[in-house]
Design a protein around this motif. Structure first.
Motif, mmCIF file in Angstrom:
data_model
loop_
_atom_site.group_PDB
_atom_site.id
_atom_site.type_symbol
_atom_site.label_atom_id
_atom_site.label_comp_id
_atom_site.label_asym_id
_atom_site.label_seq_id
_atom_site.Cartn_x
_atom_site.Cartn_y
_atom_site.Cartn_z
ATOM 1 N N PHE A 1 4.496 -41.770 11.141
ATOM 2 C CA PHE A 1 3.097 -41.875 10.748
ATOM 3 C C PHE A 1 2.968 -41.860 9.237
ATOM 4 O O PHE A 1 3.887 -41.504 8.509
ATOM 5 N N ARG A 2 1.783 -42.240 8.762
ATOM 6 C CA ARG A 2 1.413 -42.134 7.349
ATOM 7 C C ARG A 2 -0.097 -41.938 7.261
ATOM 8 O O ARG A 2 -0.828 -42.248 8.196
ATOM 9 N N TYR A 3 -0.551 -41.417 6.145
ATOM 10 C CA TYR A 3 -1.974 -41.285 5.871
ATOM 11 C C TYR A 3 -2.427 -42.487 5.054
ATOM 12 O O TYR A 3 -1.696 -42.966 4.188
ATOM 13 N N VAL A 4 -3.643 -42.968 5.325
ATOM 14 C CA VAL A 4 -4.213 -44.098 4.591
ATOM 15 C C VAL A 4 -5.428 -43.582 3.826
ATOM 16 O O VAL A 4 -6.442 -43.223 4.428
ATOM 17 N N LEU A 5 -5.289 -43.523 2.511
ATOM 18 C CA LEU A 5 -6.354 -42.995 1.660
ATOM 19 C C LEU A 5 -7.272 -44.121 1.209
ATOM 20 O O LEU A 5 -6.806 -45.166 0.735
ATOM 21 N N ASN A 6 -8.565 -43.908 1.371
ATOM 22 C CA ASN A 6 -9.588 -44.877 0.936
ATOM 23 C C ASN A 6 -9.340 -46.280 1.482
ATOM 24 O O ASN A 6 -9.651 -47.271 0.833
ATOM 25 N N GLY A 7 -8.728 -46.359 2.654
ATOM 26 C CA GLY A 7 -8.512 -47.642 3.310
ATOM 27 C C GLY A 7 -7.429 -48.513 2.725
ATOM 28 O O GLY A 7 -7.217 -49.620 3.191
ATOM 29 N N GLN A 8 -6.685 -48.016 1.724
ATOM 30 C CA GLN A 8 -5.699 -48.907 1.107
ATOM 31 C C GLN A 8 -4.405 -48.263 0.636
ATOM 32 O O GLN A 8 -3.389 -48.938 0.551
ATOM 33 N N CYS A 9 -4.393 -47.012 0.325
ATOM 34 C CA CYS A 9 -3.193 -46.368 -0.216
ATOM 35 C C CYS A 9 -2.476 -45.579 0.877
ATOM 36 O O CYS A 9 -3.019 -44.597 1.395
ATOM 37 N N TRP A 10 -1.273 -46.028 1.250
ATOM 38 C CA TRP A 10 -0.499 -45.394 2.320
ATOM 39 C C TRP A 10 0.417 -44.333 1.712
ATOM 40 O O TRP A 10 1.215 -44.643 0.825
ATOM 41 N N VAL A 11 0.299 -43.090 2.193
ATOM 42 C CA VAL A 11 1.104 -41.989 1.663
ATOM 43 C C VAL A 11 1.708 -41.181 2.796
ATOM 44 O O VAL A 11 1.234 -41.196 3.935
ATOM 45 N N ASN A 12 2.760 -40.445 2.468
ATOM 46 C CA ASN A 12 3.450 -39.595 3.428
ATOM 47 C C ASN A 12 2.937 -38.173 3.392
ATOM 48 O O ASN A 12 2.255 -37.762 2.457
ATOM 49 N N ASP A 13 3.307 -37.431 4.410
ATOM 50 C CA ASP A 13 2.987 -36.010 4.497
ATOM 51 C C ASP A 13 4.177 -35.238 3.927
ATOM 52 O O ASP A 13 5.278 -35.327 4.459
ATOM 53 N N PRO A 14 3.978 -34.471 2.853
ATOM 54 C CA PRO A 14 5.100 -33.721 2.276
ATOM 55 C C PRO A 14 5.637 -32.641 3.211
ATOM 56 O O PRO A 14 6.745 -32.154 3.011
ATOM 57 N N ALA A 15 4.879 -32.302 4.260
ATOM 58 C CA ALA A 15 5.327 -31.287 5.215
ATOM 59 C C ALA A 15 5.828 -31.909 6.513
ATOM 60 O O ALA A 15 5.940 -31.221 7.530
ATOM 61 N N ALA A 16 6.146 -33.199 6.506
ATOM 62 C CA ALA A 16 6.641 -33.863 7.713
ATOM 63 C C ALA A 16 7.956 -33.242 8.161
ATOM 64 O O ALA A 16 8.697 -32.661 7.362
ATOM 65 N N ASP A 17 8.249 -33.389 9.452
ATOM 66 C CA ASP A 17 9.496 -32.850 9.994
ATOM 67 C C ASP A 17 10.714 -33.581 9.436
ATOM 68 O O ASP A 17 11.776 -33.002 9.274
ATOM 69 N N LYS A 18 10.553 -34.876 9.181
ATOM 70 C CA LYS A 18 11.604 -35.683 8.554
ATOM 71 C C LYS A 18 10.986 -37.000 8.112
ATOM 72 O O LYS A 18 9.796 -37.232 8.286
ATOM 73 N N TYR A 19 11.814 -37.854 7.545
ATOM 74 C CA TYR A 19 11.363 -39.162 7.057
ATOM 75 C C TYR A 19 12.341 -40.220 7.521
ATOM 76 O O TYR A 19 13.541 -39.976 7.600
ATOM 77 N N LEU A 20 11.818 -41.400 7.829
ATOM 78 C CA LEU A 20 12.641 -42.535 8.235
ATOM 79 C C LEU A 20 12.265 -43.756 7.421
ATOM 80 O O LEU A 20 11.084 -44.033 7.198
ATOM 81 N N ARG A 21 13.250 -44.512 6.980
ATOM 82 C CA ARG A 21 13.032 -45.736 6.215
ATOM 83 C C ARG A 21 12.365 -46.771 7.111
ATOM 84 O O ARG A 21 12.725 -46.937 8.271
ATOM 85 N N ASN A 22 11.368 -47.476 6.581
ATOM 86 C CA ASN A 22 10.702 -48.534 7.348
ATOM 87 C C ASN A 22 11.130 -49.910 6.850
ATOM 88 O O ASN A 22 11.897 -50.031 5.895
ATOM 89 N N GLU A 23 10.621 -50.942 7.487
ATOM 90 C CA GLU A 23 11.019 -52.319 7.158
ATOM 91 C C GLU A 23 10.506 -52.789 5.812
ATOM 92 O O GLU A 23 10.891 -53.852 5.332
ATOM 93 N N PHE A 24 9.643 -52.013 5.171
ATOM 94 C CA PHE A 24 9.110 -52.360 3.855
ATOM 95 C C PHE A 24 9.879 -51.673 2.727
ATOM 96 O O PHE A 24 9.486 -51.752 1.565
#
Length: 98
Positions: free
Chosen positions: A66-89
């Motif tokens: 998952f990711r958070y979408v701020l103001n309909g355009q800026c995609w950001v991560n959660d610094p408290a996520a359980d882990k992170y995975l690389r995406n196709e972008f």
């Protein structure tokens, strides 16, 4: 921040997603594997504190990117996520393990 509450059977988990508010943040949406990466389907509620929150019931026993979408355009991560995975972008997605 992620808060998890499992059902008595352990097959479902209510996950509360939380994003801090800020001067420039008017809206936050939650996008991820659970909603087809829609930036509009899961808007987060603005709390009295100015922070944003939403709770989803997810199937237990798997990971969800998952990711958070701020103001309909800026995609950001959660610094408290359980882990992170690389995406196709070439960026990382936050992951919640339930």
């Amino acid at each position: 921040m992620l808060k998890k509450n499992y059902t008595a059977t352990g097959t479902k988990c209510r996950v509360t997603f939380h994003h801090p508010g800020g001067e420039q943040i008017e809206s936050v949406a939650l996008a991820g594997e659970f909603n087809g990466w829609s930036a509009a389907e899961t808007p987060m509620k603005k709390l009295k504190s100015g922070d944003f929150s939403v709770t989803l019931t997810l199937d237990a026993g798997r990971d969800y990117a998952f990711r958070y979408v701020l103001n309909g355009q800026c995609w950001v991560n959660d610094p408290a996520a359980d882990k992170y995975l690389r995406n196709e972008f070439g960026e990382d997605n936050s992951v919640v393990a339930v």
